[in-house]
Design a protein around this motif. Structure first.
Motif, PDB file in Angstrom:
ATOM      1  N   LEU A  52       0.849  -1.189   0.000  1.00 40.02           N
ATOM      2  CA  LEU A  52       0.000   0.000   0.000  1.00 40.02           C
ATOM      3  C   LEU A  52       0.882   1.235   0.000  1.00 40.02           C
ATOM      4  O   LEU A  52       1.729   1.405   0.878  1.00 40.02           O
ATOM      5  CB  LEU A  52      -0.903   0.002   1.239  1.00 40.02           C
ATOM      6  N   THR A  53       0.683   2.094  -0.975  1.00 45.04           N
ATOM      7  CA  THR A  53       1.557   3.244  -1.132  1.00 45.04           C
ATOM      8  C   THR A  53       0.787   4.417  -1.707  1.00 45.04           C
ATOM      9  O   THR A  53      -0.444   4.350  -1.910  1.00 45.04           O
ATOM     10  CB  THR A  53       2.768   2.869  -2.013  1.00 45.04           C
ATOM     11  N   TYR A  54       1.457   5.479  -1.978  1.00 45.07           N
ATOM     12  CA  TYR A  54       0.877   6.710  -2.503  1.00 45.07           C
ATOM     13  C   TYR A  54       0.995   6.739  -4.030  1.00 45.07           C
ATOM     14  O   TYR A  54       1.810   6.008  -4.620  1.00 45.07           O
ATOM     15  CB  TYR A  54       1.593   7.916  -1.894  1.00 45.07           C
ATOM     16  N   PRO A  55       0.194   7.544  -4.716  1.00 43.65           N
ATOM     17  CA  PRO A  55       0.270   7.608  -6.180  1.00 43.65           C
ATOM     18  C   PRO A  55       1.622   8.121  -6.665  1.00 43.65           C
ATOM     19  O   PRO A  55       2.081   9.185  -6.258  1.00 43.65           O
ATOM     20  CB  PRO A  55      -0.854   8.597  -6.542  1.00 43.65           C
ATOM     21  N   ASP A  56       2.260   7.349  -7.508  1.00 40.64           N
ATOM     22  CA  ASP A  56       3.572   7.706  -8.043  1.00 40.64           C
ATOM     23  C   ASP A  56       3.929   6.670  -9.103  1.00 40.64           C
ATOM     24  O   ASP A  56       3.272   5.627  -9.214  1.00 40.64           O
ATOM     25  CB  ASP A  56       4.623   7.713  -6.920  1.00 40.64           C
ATOM     26  N   LYS A  57       4.983   6.915  -9.853  1.00 44.71           N
ATOM     27  CA  LYS A  57       5.436   5.912 -10.826  1.00 44.71           C
ATOM     28  C   LYS A  57       6.028   4.693 -10.137  1.00 44.71           C
ATOM     29  O   LYS A  57       5.946   3.583 -10.646  1.00 44.71           O
ATOM     30  CB  LYS A  57       6.472   6.533 -11.770  1.00 44.71           C
ATOM     31  N   HIS A  58       6.683   4.899  -9.005  1.00 45.29           N
ATOM     32  CA  HIS A  58       7.299   3.821  -8.228  1.00 45.29           C
ATOM     33  C   HIS A  58       8.147   2.903  -9.122  1.00 45.29           C
ATOM     34  O   HIS A  58       8.046   1.675  -9.079  1.00 45.29           O
ATOM     35  CB  HIS A  58       6.228   2.997  -7.509  1.00 45.29           C
ATOM     36  N   ALA A  59       8.988   3.530  -9.927  1.00 45.48           N
ATOM     37  CA  ALA A  59       9.776   2.787 -10.910  1.00 45.48           C
ATOM     38  C   ALA A  59      10.673   1.745 -10.251  1.00 45.48           C
ATOM     39  O   ALA A  59      10.778   0.602 -10.729  1.00 45.48           O
ATOM     40  CB  ALA A  59      10.612   3.755 -11.743  1.00 45.48           C
ATOM     41  N   TYR A  60      11.340   2.115  -9.157  1.00 44.79           N
ATOM     42  CA  TYR A  60      12.263   1.181  -8.520  1.00 44.79           C
ATOM     43  C   TYR A  60      11.521   0.007  -7.893  1.00 44.79           C
ATOM     44  O   TYR A  60      11.989  -1.131  -7.955  1.00 44.79           O
ATOM     45  CB  TYR A  60      13.094   1.905  -7.460  1.00 44.79           C
ATOM     46  N   LEU A  61      10.380   0.264  -7.307  1.00 45.52           N
ATOM     47  CA  LEU A  61       9.584  -0.814  -6.722  1.00 45.52           C
ATOM     48  C   LEU A  61       9.135  -1.789  -7.796  1.00 45.52           C
ATOM     49  O   LEU A  61       9.285  -3.017  -7.639  1.00 45.52           O
ATOM     50  CB  LEU A  61       8.369  -0.229  -5.997  1.00 45.52           C
TER      51      LEU A  61
END
Length: 375
Positions: free
Chosen positions: A36-45
């Motif tokens: 569960l996270t915030y809106p973002d690209k989160h490329a590394y994840l």
């Protein structure tokens, strides 16, 4: 037995990811796991999950309240303030999941709302190798299950009356997420590589009093290569230092590699490429000595550390107080290493539990599921 629904909260910088991602993948083989996270690209994840075959792990991007999102934007926050994000999404999270995994201490917002209820269970995973005072917070006892990397932390918690009734020593899951960097070359030469890894928190961080002097030392010598890769929060944390404080010349020096917070600064790439560790109070040195090598520590505040367990890592190498003695310390590092190698090996054995036939992540997943099924 019904499939467990497990949430992992990711509301921090990318340096938290490798501490939970392989546990998430191990759990996803038998359970429903949502990050569960915030809106973002989160490329590394996304990239890390893909590299480690974590296709079954779900990433849920939950929004903070619109007004809070607006003020976060005004204040230049790339990550929403945890308290407001949690209050917006708390009811949904508490209702949907059997367990919530935390890598930090912002669980209190859930503790208040859960009240006397028995579920969801709150589970704590460390986001680094414990040892400093930060890891000995009274809030440790708020968790229903503690996952511990080794016997040293077990004893620390026990001696400070912070060991939860339910706990398991599983090892260090971050090790299972580390990429192979054996073929990576950072410098066009074979000089020894020094990793300068200052912590972000004054007053014990060497950066704020001696950091530029250290960079200047390496800029004006030709014997070593330097990787400058501080704790990611030094330049990424709100209120932290700015890149403008560093003269441009260091970014263009062929024997200095500057990294103020990229992916490589959090996945042990530099730790595994360096020959000598130069730091202060960052626990990353514990990751460095898994493969024993020479260490030098900067006691910027001239603290009396010899009998203080919070400075246990300074047993792993020479401790200096002034940049003026850095050259001598570097020249002595290889010769003195024979003194420190057995100390490093002992500390690593105390820090990280290992077991043939299973990984730390697999043991963590097993401990979580055993606990949830029994409670």
């Amino acid at each position: 037995m019904s499939q467990k629904k497990i949430a992992i909260l990711f509301l921090d910088e990318i340096h938290h990811i490798n501490h939970f991602v392989t546990v998430a993948i191990a759990l996803s083989k038998t359970s429903s796991v949502s990050i569960l996270t915030y809106p973002d690209k989160h490329a590394y994840l996304h990239k890390t999950l893909s590299r480690l075959n974590g296709d079954e792990v779900i990433i849920e991007q939950l929004k903070t309240a619109p007004f809070r999102a607006f003020t976060d934007t005004l204040k230049g926050r790339s990550i929403p303030r945890k308290g407001f994000w949690i209050k917006k999404n708390r009811a949904y999270i508490l209702k949907k999941f059997d367990a919530i995994i935390f890598t930090d201490f912002f669980h209190r917002y859930f503790t208040e709302a859960r009240g006397e209820a028995n579920v969801p269970k709150f589970i704590k995973i460390t986001h680094g190798t414990p040892g400093r005072g930060y890891s000995l917070k009274p809030q440790q006892l708020d968790f229903d299950l503690q996952l511990l990397p080794g016997k040293n932390y077990l004893e620390l918690l026990k001696n400070n009356n912070l060991l939860a009734q339910h706990h398991a020593v599983v090892g260090y899951p971050k090790i299972n997420a580390v990429p192979d960097v054996s073929s990576m070359n950072l410098f066009p030469n074979q000089k020894k590589i020094v990793l300068y890894n200052p912590h972000f928190s004054p007053p014990l961080s060497s950066w704020h009093t001696q950091g530029l002097q250290i960079l200047d030392y390496f800029y004006n010598q030709q014997e070593y290569n330097l990787i400058f890769a501080p704790h990611i929060n030094l330049f990424h944390k709100v209120g932290g230092d700015t890149i403008d404080s560093i003269p441009e010349k260091y970014f263009h020096c062929p024997t200095i590699h500057m990294d103020l917070g990229s992916e490589k600064s959090v996945d042990m790439v530099y730790i595994n490429k360096a020959d000598i560790y130069l730091g202060d109070v960052s626990s990353q040195v514990y990751e460095f000595i898994i493969n024993p090598r020479a260490c030098i520590f900067i006691n910027a505040e001239k603290v009396d550390f010899n009998e203080d367990p919070k400075f246990r890592f300074w047993q792993c190498g020479d401790v200096v107080e002034h940049t003026e003695t850095l050259g001598t310390a570097l020249r002595n590092a290889s010769e003195n290493f024979s003194i420190y190698k057995p100390v490093q090996e002992k500390i690593t054995e105390e820090n990280y539990y290992t077991e043939a036939g299973s990984t730390a992540s697999e043991r963590a997943a097993k401990a979580i599921l055993n606990f949830l099924n029994a409670n």
